[in-house]
Structure formats: C-alpha cells, structure tokens
Design a protein around this motif. Structure first.
Motif, PDB file in Angstrom:
ATOM      1  N   ALA A  79       0.819  17.685 -13.309  1.00 39.31           N
ATOM      2  CA  ALA A  79      -0.616  17.974 -13.186  1.00 39.31           C
ATOM      3  C   ALA A  79      -0.974  18.473 -11.783  1.00 39.31           C
ATOM      4  O   ALA A  79      -2.146  18.734 -11.502  1.00 39.31           O
ATOM      5  CB  ALA A  79      -1.420  16.721 -13.534  1.00 39.31           C
ATOM      6  N   GLY A  80       0.005  18.546 -10.916  1.00 40.60           N
ATOM      7  CA  GLY A  80      -0.255  19.057  -9.563  1.00 40.60           C
ATOM      8  C   GLY A  80      -0.949  18.061  -8.652  1.00 40.60           C
ATOM      9  O   GLY A  80      -1.660  18.449  -7.725  1.00 40.60           O
ATOM     10  N   VAL A  81      -0.759  16.763  -8.915  1.00 42.46           N
ATOM     11  CA  VAL A  81      -1.368  15.737  -8.060  1.00 42.46           C
ATOM     12  C   VAL A  81      -0.285  15.169  -7.127  1.00 42.46           C
ATOM     13  O   VAL A  81       0.653  14.521  -7.594  1.00 42.46           O
ATOM     14  CB  VAL A  81      -1.972  14.587  -8.905  1.00 42.46           C
ATOM     15  N   PRO A  82      -0.422  15.392  -5.821  1.00 43.67           N
ATOM     16  CA  PRO A  82       0.609  14.882  -4.914  1.00 43.67           C
ATOM     17  C   PRO A  82       0.565  13.362  -4.840  1.00 43.67           C
ATOM     18  O   PRO A  82      -0.513  12.768  -4.826  1.00 43.67           O
ATOM     19  CB  PRO A  82       0.224  15.494  -3.555  1.00 43.67           C
ATOM     20  N   HIS A  83       1.727  12.752  -4.828  1.00 43.74           N
ATOM     21  CA  HIS A  83       1.771  11.292  -4.701  1.00 43.74           C
ATOM     22  C   HIS A  83       2.904  10.949  -3.762  1.00 43.74           C
ATOM     23  O   HIS A  83       3.885  11.687  -3.648  1.00 43.74           O
ATOM     24  CB  HIS A  83       1.964  10.622  -6.071  1.00 43.74           C
ATOM     25  N   GLN A  84       2.710   9.823  -3.086  1.00 42.67           N
ATOM     26  CA  GLN A  84       3.685   9.443  -2.063  1.00 42.67           C
ATOM     27  C   GLN A  84       4.944   8.921  -2.737  1.00 42.67           C
ATOM     28  O   GLN A  84       4.869   8.050  -3.613  1.00 42.67           O
ATOM     29  CB  GLN A  84       3.049   8.358  -1.206  1.00 42.67           C
ATOM     30  N   LEU A  85       6.089   9.440  -2.333  1.00 38.37           N
ATOM     31  CA  LEU A  85       7.345   8.977  -2.928  1.00 38.37           C
ATOM     32  C   LEU A  85       7.778   7.678  -2.262  1.00 38.37           C
ATOM     33  O   LEU A  85       7.677   7.533  -1.048  1.00 38.37           O
ATOM     34  CB  LEU A  85       8.425  10.044  -2.768  1.00 38.37           C
ATOM     35  N   ASN A  86       8.232   6.748  -3.044  1.00 35.83           N
ATOM     36  CA  ASN A  86       8.746   5.483  -2.514  1.00 35.83           C
ATOM     37  C   ASN A  86       9.636   4.877  -3.590  1.00 35.83           C
ATOM     38  O   ASN A  86       9.620   5.340  -4.733  1.00 35.83           O
ATOM     39  CB  ASN A  86       7.599   4.549  -2.128  1.00 35.83           C
TER      40      ASN A  86
ATOM     41  N   MET B  72       0.810  -1.219   0.000  1.00 33.44           N
ATOM     42  CA  MET B  72       0.000   0.000   0.000  1.00 33.44           C
ATOM     43  C   MET B  72       0.846   1.273   0.000  1.00 33.44           C
ATOM     44  O   MET B  72       0.475   2.266  -0.600  1.00 33.44           O
ATOM     45  CB  MET B  72      -0.965  -0.009   1.187  1.00 33.44           C
ATOM     46  N   ASP B  73       1.993   1.254   0.679  1.00 33.69           N
ATOM     47  CA  ASP B  73       2.876   2.432   0.677  1.00 33.69           C
ATOM     48  C   ASP B  73       4.004   2.284  -0.330  1.00 33.69           C
ATOM     49  O   ASP B  73       4.688   3.261  -0.644  1.00 33.69           O
ATOM     50  CB  ASP B  73       3.467   2.676   2.071  1.00 33.69           C
ATOM     51  N   GLY B  74       4.243   1.069  -0.789  1.00 31.19           N
ATOM     52  CA  GLY B  74       5.292   0.840  -1.782  1.00 31.19           C
ATOM     53  C   GLY B  74       6.695   1.018  -1.224  1.00 31.19           C
ATOM     54  O   GLY B  74       7.644   1.186  -1.996  1.00 31.19           O
ATOM     55  N   ASP B  75       6.843   0.980   0.091  1.00 32.11           N
ATOM     56  CA  ASP B  75       8.191   1.075   0.663  1.00 32.11           C
ATOM     57  C   ASP B  75       8.839  -0.315   0.683  1.00 32.11           C
ATOM     58  O   ASP B  75       8.153  -1.331   0.527  1.00 32.11           O
ATOM     59  CB  ASP B  75       8.162   1.725   2.051  1.00 32.11           C
ATOM     60  N   ILE B  76      10.151  -0.329   0.851  1.00 30.77           N
ATOM     61  CA  ILE B  76      10.908  -1.585   0.699  1.00 30.77           C
ATOM     62  C   ILE B  76      11.715  -1.865   1.962  1.00 30.77           C
ATOM     63  O   ILE B  76      12.353  -0.961   2.526  1.00 30.77           O
ATOM     64  CB  ILE B  76      11.826  -1.506  -0.544  1.00 30.77           C
ATOM     65  N   ALA B  77      11.696  -3.111   2.394  1.00 29.57           N
ATOM     66  CA  ALA B  77      12.373  -3.487   3.647  1.00 29.57           C
ATOM     67  C   ALA B  77      13.896  -3.460   3.496  1.00 29.57           C
ATOM     68  O   ALA B  77      14.423  -3.800   2.433  1.00 29.57           O
ATOM     69  CB  ALA B  77      11.938  -4.892   4.051  1.00 29.57           C
ATOM     70  N   PRO B  78      14.596  -3.083   4.585  1.00 31.38           N
ATOM     71  CA  PRO B  78      16.055  -3.218   4.602  1.00 31.38           C
ATOM     72  C   PRO B  78      16.406  -4.682   4.897  1.00 31.38           C
ATOM     73  O   PRO B  78      16.688  -5.050   6.040  1.00 31.38           O
ATOM     74  CB  PRO B  78      16.463  -2.290   5.755  1.00 31.38           C
ATOM     75  N   ILE B  79      16.375  -5.497   3.846  1.00 33.20           N
ATOM     76  CA  ILE B  79      16.456  -6.949   4.048  1.00 33.20           C
ATOM     77  C   ILE B  79      17.785  -7.355   4.684  1.00 33.20           C
ATOM     78  O   ILE B  79      17.821  -8.151   5.639  1.00 33.20           O
ATOM     79  CB  ILE B  79      16.248  -7.696   2.708  1.00 33.20           C
ATOM     80  N   ALA B  80      18.891  -6.793   4.179  1.00 29.80           N
ATOM     81  CA  ALA B  80      20.206  -7.185   4.704  1.00 29.80           C
ATOM     82  C   ALA B  80      20.304  -6.856   6.188  1.00 29.80           C
ATOM     83  O   ALA B  80      20.785  -7.684   6.996  1.00 29.80           O
ATOM     84  CB  ALA B  80      21.317  -6.481   3.927  1.00 29.80           C
ATOM     85  N   ALA B  81      19.824  -5.666   6.580  1.00 31.49           N
ATOM     86  CA  ALA B  81      19.912  -5.257   7.991  1.00 31.49           C
ATOM     87  C   ALA B  81      19.038  -6.153   8.873  1.00 31.49           C
ATOM     88  O   ALA B  81      19.417  -6.499  10.000  1.00 31.49           O
ATOM     89  CB  ALA B  81      19.506  -3.792   8.131  1.00 31.49           C
ATOM     90  N   ILE B  82      17.883  -6.542   8.362  1.00 34.14           N
ATOM     91  CA  ILE B  82      17.002  -7.432   9.141  1.00 34.14           C
ATOM     92  C   ILE B  82      17.651  -8.811   9.267  1.00 34.14           C
ATOM     93  O   ILE B  82      17.616  -9.434  10.334  1.00 34.14           O
ATOM     94  CB  ILE B  82      15.593  -7.483   8.507  1.00 34.14           C
ATOM     95  N   CYS B  83      18.280  -9.276   8.189  1.00 37.02           N
ATOM     96  CA  CYS B  83      18.991 -10.567   8.252  1.00 37.02           C
ATOM     97  C   CYS B  83      20.152 -10.501   9.255  1.00 37.02           C
ATOM     98  O   CYS B  83      20.410 -11.474   9.980  1.00 37.02           O
ATOM     99  CB  CYS B  83      19.522 -10.965   6.872  1.00 37.02           C
ATOM    100  N   ASP B  84      20.856  -9.366   9.292  1.00 33.48           N
ATOM    101  CA  ASP B  84      21.963  -9.208  10.259  1.00 33.48           C
ATOM    102  C   ASP B  84      21.448  -9.414  11.685  1.00 33.48           C
ATOM    103  O   ASP B  84      22.047 -10.141  12.481  1.00 33.48           O
ATOM    104  CB  ASP B  84      22.574  -7.793  10.173  1.00 33.48           C
ATOM    105  N   VAL B  85      20.321  -8.746  11.984  1.00 31.33           N
ATOM    106  CA  VAL B  85      19.756  -8.843  13.338  1.00 31.33           C
ATOM    107  C   VAL B  85      19.275 -10.278  13.611  1.00 31.33           C
ATOM    108  O   VAL B  85      19.525 -10.839  14.688  1.00 31.33           O
ATOM    109  CB  VAL B  85      18.595  -7.830  13.504  1.00 31.33           C
TER     110      VAL B  85
ATOM    111  N   PRO C 296       1.085   5.624  -4.658  1.00 32.31           N
ATOM    112  CA  PRO C 296      -0.082   5.955  -3.832  1.00 32.31           C
ATOM    113  C   PRO C 296      -0.418   7.444  -3.919  1.00 32.31           C
ATOM    114  O   PRO C 296       0.472   8.283  -3.842  1.00 32.31           O
ATOM    115  CB  PRO C 296       0.372   5.613  -2.396  1.00 32.31           C
ATOM    116  N   VAL C 297      -1.701   7.733  -4.116  1.00 32.67           N
ATOM    117  CA  VAL C 297      -2.190   9.123  -4.097  1.00 32.67           C
ATOM    118  C   VAL C 297      -3.148   9.198  -2.900  1.00 32.67           C
ATOM    119  O   VAL C 297      -4.256   8.655  -2.949  1.00 32.67           O
ATOM    120  CB  VAL C 297      -2.909   9.474  -5.416  1.00 32.67           C
ATOM    121  N   ILE C 298      -2.687   9.824  -1.839  1.00 28.77           N
ATOM    122  CA  ILE C 298      -3.459   9.809  -0.591  1.00 28.77           C
ATOM    123  C   ILE C 298      -4.530  10.893  -0.636  1.00 28.77           C
ATOM    124  O   ILE C 298      -4.234  12.061  -0.898  1.00 28.77           O
ATOM    125  CB  ILE C 298      -2.545  10.079   0.638  1.00 28.77           C
ATOM    126  N   VAL C 299      -5.788  10.492  -0.397  1.00 24.15           N
ATOM    127  CA  VAL C 299      -6.891  11.446  -0.328  1.00 24.15           C
ATOM    128  C   VAL C 299      -7.222  11.730   1.145  1.00 24.15           C
ATOM    129  O   VAL C 299      -7.504  12.861   1.527  1.00 24.15           O
ATOM    130  CB  VAL C 299      -8.124  10.907  -1.089  1.00 24.15           C
TER     131      VAL C 299
END
Ligand code: PMP
Length: 411
Positions: free
Chosen positions: A326-333, A197-210, A339-342
């Motif tokens: 077009a002036g439509v804000p969208h979430q950067l990821n 839904m947010d399109g963000d990406i996990a820090p996989i290597a850091a999670i594997c380290d832990v 995602p265009v949050i309303v």
C-alpha cells in the motif's frame, strides 16, 4: 497562587503542542476481539464526539488476545465464586491467597528461576525492585540503557544510587562505562529485551558478557516479550538460551498474558530480599485472587500454545507485506511491533482521527514524551485474531489516508 489557572495553562500548552491525550472509551467485548465499541469517537470537530460505533483495534497490548481466552475467563469466574472479590489485605497481612502462591510458582517455573514475586503491575515491579536493590545494597551503582521504560528510570531515581546511562543496546558503551567504575563496587545493569516503541531487541548475550566481565548483576525487563517469544513463551532470553545468565527477569501479566499484574523471577534469596524490604510490595493490597487465577490459567495456556505464537508471527509478516504493497513506510525491526513514523504530533492525530471516522480503525497516536519529538507515530500491534480481511482493510485505509495527507514526503 491561582492553582486552577496553573493546571489549565499546563493543559492548554499540551493542546497547542498537539500532545494532549484523549482516552478512547472502549467497550471490549469478550469473544469479539479485535472488534470493540468506541463510545467517544472523534467527529473531526475539536472537542466533539460522535455516536458509539464498532471499531477494529490495531494498537492493543493484549498481543495474543489472551484477555478473552476461554480458559482465562473460566478460571477467573471460578476463582471469584470460590475465593471472593478482593485479596483482603496486603500480602503480609492476610492478603496472600493460594492463587498468588500458585501463580508465583508458575512464573518461577516459566523462567527457570528459583522464585518469583508478584506485584500490582509491571510498573510497580520495576520501580520497587530496582529502587529497593539500588537503595539497600551499599554503594550500588546502576547502569541503565538509554531507552529504558519510565518505571525503571523512576525506580532508579528514587533509590538515589549512583547511575550511569549507557547508549541504547550498546554493550561496548556499557563496557567503557563499567571500566571507569571501582572494580569492587556492587553494580546492576538494567535493560529491556523488546523495546516497546521501536520494536528493537537487545543483544542480551553480549550485555551479559560485559556484565559478567565487570561482576555486575543483570536486570532484564521482558514486558513486551513474555508469552510471545522463546520456548513456552518464556521471552527473548529463553529464546536466546541465556535466561540462566540473568540475575532478575521482570515481566507483566497485562500484555502477552492479557490480564494485569507484574512480577520478577530470580533466586530465592533475591526474591526474599525484595519481599522483605520493598515498600511498594509490602504496603499495598495484593491483587485480587481471581486476577492471579486468570493470569495463571493464561500462562499455562500460552506455554502450550506454540501454534498461537506462530500465528502471531505470521500476522505480523502479513501486516508488513500489506503496508509495503500500500506504499506505507514502516520501521523495520525484528519484533511484533510495527511502527509507522509520521514525525509530527498534529499530523499523527489527523491520521488516526481519519482512520477512525472514515474506516472504523482504531490506532492511538503515540506522541512525546512516550517517543522523542519528531518521531510521533502509529504503533501497530497485529494479533493472532486479526484476519486477512482486517489486514487488507488496514493497509487500504492507511495507504489512502497516507497519500491524501501527503505524508510520504514528511516521513
Ligand atoms: N516495562 C515496559 C518496558 C513497559 O512498556 C511497561 C508498560 N507499558 C511496563 C514495564 C509496565 O508494565 P505494566 O503495564 O504491567 O504496569
């Protein structure tokens, strides 16, 4: 008790909150994606539908358009003709087709694991695998990312194992929680690569380290990444060069690969364990062989299709640039999800209804509980098949409706 009245009251409450789901009835047409025919378009009058009309789909999870790829369709036609319609049973009782076995080999090879195991859906693969491991491994403790998908959450709950939620994409919080747990208890860390839904990406290597530091297994859901990222489309872990550090990779055949089904890829022993003990695997009819054959053809085509992945990334960039203009804000990821949050369910529905009725653009509103209240949104998913013209039309329409509904102020 008045059962019917209870059901109706619950639905009425959803309607009043703006969270009642109306399924768009779509006739996808092979060879024509992202165009399709919508059979129940809204008219703007509640409860009324207009005549069927052509639409452009902007919210499909058939991310690469593989659901209409000629190799996939040909493999499915051929498999139906050779192997028939259904599998004929559960995997254990006469339902294991040569097509399933071939697909599982392909999946293991894609992820560089010893084995793979097919399920009816990605949902079932998460639910059954996490549920079975957490329930059957004595004293197992589950560490679950706060943003995990319902299928993982339900599987973990079902296991009744001890569980701890760590802050989303936060290896430090995971480390802090793990440090409080008995060092000798078995543990599994469950998380996703691309969050849908947010399109963000996990820090996989850091999670594997832990996880390594505390001797925990790792379980990565790559449902929104397989086919799209990494060498041969093997996912984010492969892109980051850390696939071999994961105990289990889970994926779907229904999104980037355009068909249906779910799977895990892991060691021989782990797959054999899940195969032998997961009731959701054992007691359910196997996928039709034609589905397995289509998915296998899709994976083979996608593995060789670096150009398709590049085109996909290019379309995502083009959509973001057009929305900016077009002036439509969208979430950067850093992913392909735009995602265009309303921020309000009723306004979100109003916006999507207008896009449909006025412009023939179909974007399903995403409301609670899929996303937290106050973050209701459009979730745009560009595909390699969206043209420059499609993108321009989307941006113009969205820009106009966004301004007319005065959404700039509420977003
Ligand atoms: N995991 C995640 C993160 C998902 O978003 C989904 C479905 N949208 C699933 C698993 C389930 O996959 P499937 O659709 O193949 O059941």
């Amino acid at each position: 008790m008045e059962y019917e009245a209870f059901f109706r009251r619950q639905i009425d409450r959803l309607r009043a909150d703006g969270n009642y789901r109306v399924f768009a009835e779509i006739e996808r047409q092979a060879g024509n994606f992202p165009r399709a025919v919508l059979h129940n378009p809204p008219t703007g009058h509640p409860g009324e539908n207009g005549a069927p009309r052509e639409i452009t789909i902007w919210c499909s999870n058939d991310y690469l358009g593989m659901g209409q790829h000629p190799d996939v369709l040909a493999a499915m036609h051929d498999a139906i003709d050779r192997l028939g319609a259904g599998a004929g049973g559960t995997r254990n009782i006469s339902g294991t087709s040569i097509a399933h076995v071939e697909l599982e080999r392909e999946l293991a090879s894609l992820h560089g694991k010893e084995s793979a195991l097919l399920f009816a859906s990605g949902y079932m693969s998460n639910w059954a695998t996490l549920g079975t491991i957490a329930a059957r491994l004595p004293g197992c403790i589950v560490l679950s990312d706060a943003g995990n998908h319902a299928s993982m959450i339900e599987g973990i709950r079902h296991s009744r194992a001890e569980r701890h939620i760590f802050a989303h994409n936060d290896p430090a919080d995971l480390d802090r929680i793990l440090a409080t747990l008995p060092a000798d208890a078995p543990k599994i860390v469950a998380f996703e690569s691309v969050y849908s839904m947010d399109g963000d990406i996990a820090p996989i290597a850091a999670i594997c380290d832990v996880a390594d530091k505390h001797g925990a297994m790792t379980y990565l859901d790559e449902v929104h990444a397989v086919g799209l990222y990494g060498p041969q489309g093997a996912g984010i872990a492969a892109r980051d060069g850390v696939a071999d550090r994961l105990t289990i990779v889970e994926g779907t055949l229904g999104k980037g690969f355009g068909v249906v089904g779910g799977y895990i890829a892991a060691s021989d022993a782990l797959c054999d364990f899940v195969r032998s003990f997961a009731s959701g695997y054992i007691f359910s009819t196997a996928l039709p062989p034609a589905i397995a054959a289509g998915a296998c053809a899709s994976i083979r085509a996608v593995r060789a299709a670096d150009g398709l992945r590049a085109r996909h990334a290019d379309r995502v960039r083009a959509v973001r640039a057009a929305l900016d203009q077009a002036g439509v804000p969208h979430q950067l990821n850093p992913s392909h999800i735009v995602p265009v949050i309303v921020g309000d369910p009723i306004k979100t529905r109003l916006l999507t209804d207008r896009l449909l009725t006025r412009h023939g653009i179909y974007v399903q509103p995403i409301n609670y509980p899929t996303v937290p209240r106050g973050t209701e949104r459009l979730r745009l998913t560009p595909s390699p098949l969206h043209s420059d013209q499609d993108i321009a039309q989307l941006a113009t329409a969205l820009g106009a409706e966004w301004a007319e509904l005065n959404l700039a102020e509420s977003a």
